[in-house]
Design a protein around this motif. Structure first.
Motif, PDB file in Angstrom:
ATOM      1  N   TYR A 139      -3.037   4.408   2.185  1.00 29.15           N
ATOM      2  CA  TYR A 139      -2.123   3.719   3.086  1.00 29.15           C
ATOM      3  C   TYR A 139      -2.626   3.787   4.522  1.00 29.15           C
ATOM      4  CZ  TYR A 139       2.086   2.925   5.834  1.00 29.15           C
ATOM      5  OH  TYR A 139       2.972   2.475   6.748  1.00 29.15           O
ATOM      6  N   PHE A 140      -3.072   4.978   4.943  1.00 28.43           N
ATOM      7  CA  PHE A 140      -3.573   5.092   6.303  1.00 28.43           C
ATOM      8  C   PHE A 140      -4.913   4.379   6.460  1.00 28.43           C
ATOM      9  CE2 PHE A 140      -0.532   8.532   6.033  1.00 28.43           C
ATOM     10  CZ  PHE A 140       0.201   8.294   7.176  1.00 28.43           C
ATOM     11  N   PHE A 197      -4.568  -7.853  -5.515  1.00 26.66           N
ATOM     12  CA  PHE A 197      -4.338  -6.406  -5.505  1.00 26.66           C
ATOM     13  C   PHE A 197      -3.601  -5.971  -6.768  1.00 26.66           C
ATOM     14  CE2 PHE A 197      -4.274  -7.007  -0.721  1.00 26.66           C
ATOM     15  CZ  PHE A 197      -5.509  -6.432  -0.519  1.00 26.66           C
ATOM     16  N   TYR A 254      -5.654   1.709   4.895  1.00 25.63           N
ATOM     17  CA  TYR A 254      -5.281   0.300   5.029  1.00 25.63           C
ATOM     18  C   TYR A 254      -4.925  -0.008   6.474  1.00 25.63           C
ATOM     19  CZ  TYR A 254      -1.887  -3.397   5.515  1.00 25.63           C
ATOM     20  OH  TYR A 254      -1.200  -4.466   5.993  1.00 25.63           O
ATOM     21  N   ILE A 303      -7.856  11.101   4.455  1.00 24.27           N
ATOM     22  CA  ILE A 303      -6.559  10.424   4.483  1.00 24.27           C
ATOM     23  C   ILE A 303      -6.417   9.521   3.263  1.00 24.27           C
ATOM     24  CG2 ILE A 303      -6.233  10.497   6.975  1.00 24.27           C
ATOM     25  CD1 ILE A 303      -7.404   7.772   7.183  1.00 24.27           C
ATOM     26  N   ASP A 304      -5.183   9.153   2.960  1.00 27.54           N
ATOM     27  CA  ASP A 304      -4.971   8.357   1.743  1.00 27.54           C
ATOM     28  C   ASP A 304      -5.049   6.859   2.036  1.00 27.54           C
ATOM     29  OD1 ASP A 304      -2.562   7.556   2.740  1.00 27.54           O
ATOM     30  OD2 ASP A 304      -1.370   8.897   1.508  1.00 27.54           O
ATOM     31  N   PRO A 357       5.289  -1.964  13.849  1.00 28.08           N
ATOM     32  CA  PRO A 357       6.212  -2.289  12.746  1.00 28.08           C
ATOM     33  C   PRO A 357       6.261  -1.210  11.676  1.00 28.08           C
ATOM     34  CG  PRO A 357       4.388  -3.871  12.827  1.00 28.08           C
ATOM     35  CD  PRO A 357       4.275  -3.004  14.021  1.00 28.08           C
ATOM     36  N   GLU A 358       5.137  -0.518  11.472  1.00 26.66           N
ATOM     37  CA  GLU A 358       5.117   0.541  10.461  1.00 26.66           C
ATOM     38  C   GLU A 358       5.962   1.729  10.911  1.00 26.66           C
ATOM     39  OE1 GLU A 358       3.742   0.300   7.343  1.00 26.66           O
ATOM     40  OE2 GLU A 358       3.723  -1.754   8.069  1.00 26.66           O
ATOM     41  N   ASP A 398     -14.303  -3.118  -2.795  1.00 28.66           N
ATOM     42  CA  ASP A 398     -13.042  -3.561  -3.366  1.00 28.66           C
ATOM     43  C   ASP A 398     -11.897  -2.581  -3.145  1.00 28.66           C
ATOM     44  OD1 ASP A 398     -13.954  -1.615  -4.992  1.00 28.66           O
ATOM     45  OD2 ASP A 398     -13.768  -2.713  -6.860  1.00 28.66           O
ATOM     46  N   ASN A 399     -12.113  -1.553  -2.362  1.00 24.71           N
ATOM     47  CA  ASN A 399     -10.949  -0.739  -2.006  1.00 24.71           C
ATOM     48  C   ASN A 399     -11.000  -0.357  -0.537  1.00 24.71           C
ATOM     49  OD1 ASN A 399     -12.673   1.432  -1.762  1.00 24.71           O
ATOM     50  ND2 ASN A 399     -12.226   2.209  -3.809  1.00 24.71           N
ATOM     51  N   ASP A 400      -9.920   0.219  -0.071  1.00 24.64           N
ATOM     52  CA  ASP A 400      -9.798   0.498   1.359  1.00 24.64           C
ATOM     53  C   ASP A 400     -10.877   1.441   1.854  1.00 24.64           C
ATOM     54  OD1 ASP A 400      -7.383  -0.866   2.422  1.00 24.64           O
ATOM     55  OD2 ASP A 400      -6.481   0.101   0.699  1.00 24.64           O
ATOM     56  N   TRP A 426     -10.983 -10.463   7.208  1.00 26.01           N
ATOM     57  CA  TRP A 426      -9.678 -10.546   6.529  1.00 26.01           C
ATOM     58  C   TRP A 426      -9.854 -11.204   5.169  1.00 26.01           C
ATOM     59  CZ3 TRP A 426      -4.822  -8.915   6.403  1.00 26.01           C
ATOM     60  CH2 TRP A 426      -3.858  -9.696   5.773  1.00 26.01           C
ATOM     61  N   LYS A 438       0.842  -1.198   0.000  1.00 33.65           N
ATOM     62  CA  LYS A 438       0.000   0.000   0.000  1.00 33.65           C
ATOM     63  C   LYS A 438       0.879   1.251   0.000  1.00 33.65           C
ATOM     64  CE  LYS A 438      -3.882  -2.225   0.415  1.00 33.65           C
ATOM     65  NZ  LYS A 438      -5.142  -2.093  -0.266  1.00 33.65           N
ATOM     66  N   TYR A 491     -11.215  -8.892   2.843  1.00 32.17           N
ATOM     67  CA  TYR A 491     -10.285  -7.803   2.547  1.00 32.17           C
ATOM     68  C   TYR A 491      -9.246  -8.219   1.499  1.00 32.17           C
ATOM     69  CZ  TYR A 491      -7.037  -4.015   2.985  1.00 32.17           C
ATOM     70  OH  TYR A 491      -6.227  -2.970   2.686  1.00 32.17           O
ATOM     71  N   VAL A 492      -8.552  -9.342   1.741  1.00 37.39           N
ATOM     72  CA  VAL A 492      -7.513  -9.733   0.771  1.00 37.39           C
ATOM     73  C   VAL A 492      -8.077 -10.582  -0.357  1.00 37.39           C
ATOM     74  CG1 VAL A 492      -5.479  -9.571   2.217  1.00 37.39           C
ATOM     75  CG2 VAL A 492      -6.812 -11.657   2.218  1.00 37.39           C
ATOM     76  N   THR A 493      -9.230 -11.208  -0.115  1.00 37.90           N
ATOM     77  CA  THR A 493      -9.931 -12.077  -1.072  1.00 37.90           C
ATOM     78  C   THR A 493      -9.103 -13.259  -1.557  1.00 37.90           C
ATOM     79  OG1 THR A 493      -9.373 -10.781  -3.032  1.00 37.90           O
ATOM     80  CG2 THR A 493     -11.425 -10.227  -1.920  1.00 37.90           C
TER      81      THR A 493
END
Lengths: 368, 350
Positions: B46-47, A95, B49, B43-44, B288-289, B171-173, B242, A71, B245-247
């Motif tokens: 990544y956040f 993705f 997600y 927010i975009d 971790p991020e 299908d998107n965040d 989950w 991402k 989310y990831v499918t």
């Protein structure tokens, strides 16, 4: 919020690598190969004059971290990604299909090479299934009893070459599958599995493991006097194995799609020797994984270089699918991608360890 | 420990267990929820997600906290139960084509059943012994994920379609966020209510003294199994989310490492506190991020440090956990309460 602005005259590429996770032993040299390849391109004009910005993330072989990194890559507008393991490549496959990001990986599972399902996955290497097929072919030609056993770890990576592809192919060409044994990737003992395998009368055994389990298997086989001949797939084979298993590695075969550091008559290897003299003067030996990483990145960057028009996923894919017998300077067999297959390479040489050296015993064999 | 204002007298037990202890807390909670619904517009991806992953983790962690923190039954199998939920969701949605609104609770109930079966040994086993029994559940289930190919797709995994909400594909965040947020609010509220009703009190009494609990007429076996059931239901819902989310579901998602991560979430957040699970889930997901961000900053300036930083990052994770256990054994939630108490009296404390 952090906003990172990237200059338009740069080409951004993401790389997922494992430096400190469970596959770090092979992941680190692989990452070095990727890095050196990018550096070489940058010092020689980049991608059509644009500098390559490589975003390398150590995701420690953890899937959520791989998705997080992905991402983040998207946010930084990468044009392509070089990935690593089986689990993360599969988790990301949907993705990348949706986002149209060309994705190279070091997971040689056959099912991700079918563009009908995974149009943006590519790999430069021989799929595990093809490696098993080639090894079976070799057994068919050279074996006396023509019996084989499969030794693998019970993961996606371990089962990928054999079930169902290896099993079916053995049946098809008339090599009898006499036994299947599970040896864990971190196993320190494989005695009982080897005794079973020898009792079942396996003349050859195909091994899908990494260095550690392979050296355990070879050492135990030597200790027990098992006379089965072992053929390992690409992750079992390399100088590290000889260091770990020492003389137990004698006679071990490996299906190896890549040229080795010692083969200085290969143009690409000579090239890498020169490159390393310049970049890393204190390094005198490069593991096979370095060569693997370098050649994979080399194909990816060459494709970007040849892409006409804007670097969109569709354009890059089109360029890659036009690759026919692309020359990796001899580091691998010529690379071919088509609309129906993203396998890249389908031929390899079988090597054998003789007197502590890795020696090719066949010419390029292809799976078909 | 509760810090309440001076002069705030409770006249009944009912008042003492109220969720909104004061009008102020009610207002702050509601405005926070409104804020959460507005947030994604600013927010975009990544956040978004990160928030989505955090919410999935919160649901799993709340479930584990009901079992481990509140009932006192340690479980090392939460990761596998999350997997059961994911596979159940994938299988049902592929096989019967049901809508995800139905699939998610069904997946939860299937996981609850599986969890109850693996919870049976808890009648006899306690503490370390129980943790080994649940560890066995983890490995048995992992084995099933790989081997039951007709259901789980084996090592190739199971692929399913994005969730479809009246023809809106999540299908998107951005779209997934709202779905995850709603589900998280519902489940966290439910957990909060479970804890303050009869069932929750029974769980607490089993944790604190099971002999006394039994003497008071609590059917220990029944409640322990119920606790496993509820906890696994949450895990199952987290897994199903989950999956949507990831499918694509592969066995690598649900290893022992995931179980340990859930356990560290509730330990760091605060055992036995619903709010603690939320803090823990946020902390463990973001750590971790943050470490990666710091490492990136350093290594982009000093590339030769990459390897060193990669190792430091791994160590930092461990060090943070040790520091927490040393200095805040009751978890982030206690620190939060202390901060709240400080500001209640700010600027003039007694």
């Amino acid at each position: 919020m952090f906003q990172i602005v990237y200059a338009a005259d740069k080409v951004t590429i993401g790389a997922l690598v494992d430096l400190t996770g469970p596959t770090g032993d092979v992941g680190k040299p692989y990452a070095d190969g990727i890095r050196d390849c990018v550096r070489y391109f940058n010092e020689n004009g980049g991608v059509n004059g644009k500098e390559i910005d490589l975003l390398m993330v150590d995701y420690q072989y953890k899937i959520p971290q791989a998705i997080a990194a992905y991402k983040d890559f998207l946010r930084k507008k990468v044009v392509a990604i070089h990935g690593w393991g089986t689990g993360d490549t599969e988790a990301l496959s949907k993705f990348i299909t949706k986002d149209k990001i060309p994705y190279f990986s070091a997971s040689y599972s056959e099912h991700i090479t079918n563009p009908a399902n995974n149009p943006y996955n590519f790999l430069v290497g021989v799929t595990y299934s093809d490696q098993a097929r080639i090894a079976l072919k070799f057994i068919k030609e050279n074996g006396k009893k023509k019996t084989v056993a499969f030794v693998y770890n019970d993961t996606g990576f371990g089962r990928s070459p054999f079930f169902p592809d290896g099993e079916e192919y053995a049946k098809k060409i008339g090599v009898e599958l006499v036994d299947k044994q599970v040896v864990d990737l971190k196993a320190l003992d494989a005695t009982s599995q080897l005794l079973n395998l020898s009792k079942a009368g396996a003349e050859y055994a195909l091994v899908q493991e990494t260095y550690m389990a392979t050296s355990t298997i070879l050492k135990d086989a030597k200790k027990l006097g098992v006379d089965t001949k072992f053929i390992g797939l690409n992750w079992t084979f390399g100088k590290t194995l000889i260091e770990l298993a020492k003389d137990a590695a004698e006679g071990f075969y490996g299906t190896n799609p890549f040229a080795l550091w010692e083969q200085t008559d290969v143009k690409g290897i000579q090239f890498l020797h020169d490159l390393n003299k310049k970049y890393n003067p204190d390094i005198t030996y490069r593991k096979i994984n370095y060569i693997q990483g370098f050649s994979s990145m080399y194909v990816l960057l060459s494709a970007l270089n040849q892409t006409k028009g804007e670097l969109t996923g569709e354009n890059i894919k089109k360029t890659l699918e036009s690759f026919k017998d692309f020359d990796t300077m001899g580091l691998t067999a010529p690379v071919t991608f088509t609309k129906d297959s993203h396998k890249g390479v389908n031929a390899l040489k079988i090597y054998q360890i003789q007197n502590g050296k890795m020696v090719p015993v066949t010419d390029y064999i292809s799976a078909e | 420990m509760n810090y309440t204002n001076c002069g705030d007298f409770k006249t009944s037990y009912k008042k003492d267990t109220e969720i909104y202890q004061s009008l102020f807390s009610k207002i702050s909670i509601y405005s926070f929820l409104v804020f959460l619904f507005i947030l994604p517009f600013f927010i975009d991806d990544y956040f978004l997600y990160l928030l989505n992953i955090i919410m999935i983790a919160i649901i799993g962690a709340v479930g584990l906290n009901i079992l481990t923190g509140i009932t006192g039954l340690i479980s090392l199998g939460q990761g596998a139960f999350v997997g059961v939920g994911a596979y159940a969701a994938g299988y049902i949605s592929n096989k019967f084509g049901l809508n995800f609104i139905l699939v998610i609770p069904i997946a939860g109930f299937i996981t609850a059943l599986v969890g109850m079966v693996f919870g049976i040994p808890s009648l006899r086993l306690k503490g370390l012994y129980l943790s080994i029994a649940t560890l066995a559940a983890q490995f048995i289930l992992e084995f099933v994920f790989i081997r039951a190919e007709s259901i789980t797709g084996g090592v190739t995994g199971l692929s399913l379609d994005y969730a479809n909400f009246f023809n809106i594909h999540l299908d998107n965040d951005f779209k997934f966020y709202f779905f995850a947020l709603l589900l998280t609010i519902i489940l966290v509220t439910a957990a909060k209510n479970i804890v303050r009703t009869k069932i929750g009190r029974a769980f607490l009494s089993i944790r604190d003294n099971y002999i006394a609990a039994e003497a008071m007429g609590i059917n220990i076996f029944q409640y322990k199994i119920l606790s496993f059931g509820i906890s696994s239901f949450y895990a199952g819902v987290a897994g199903a989310m989950w999956a949507y989310y990831v499918t694509i579901i592969t066995p690598e998602h649900f290893t022992i490492g995931v179980s340990i991560q859930y356990l560290s979430m509730i330990i760091i957040g605060g055992l036995g506190k619903i709010l603690g699970s939320i803090f823990g889930a946020i902390f463990i997901t973001i750590l971790p991020e943050i470490l990666r961000f710091v490492a990136d900053q350093f290594t982009s300036n000093f590339p030769f440090l990459t390897q060193a930083f990669a190792s430091i990052r791994e160590a930092a994770f461990g060090i943070v956990i040790i520091l927490f256990l040393l200095f805040e054994p009751e978890g982030i939630v206690r620190r939060w309460n202390l901060i709240k108490a400080y500001f209640k009296l700010w600027p003039f404390s007694y």
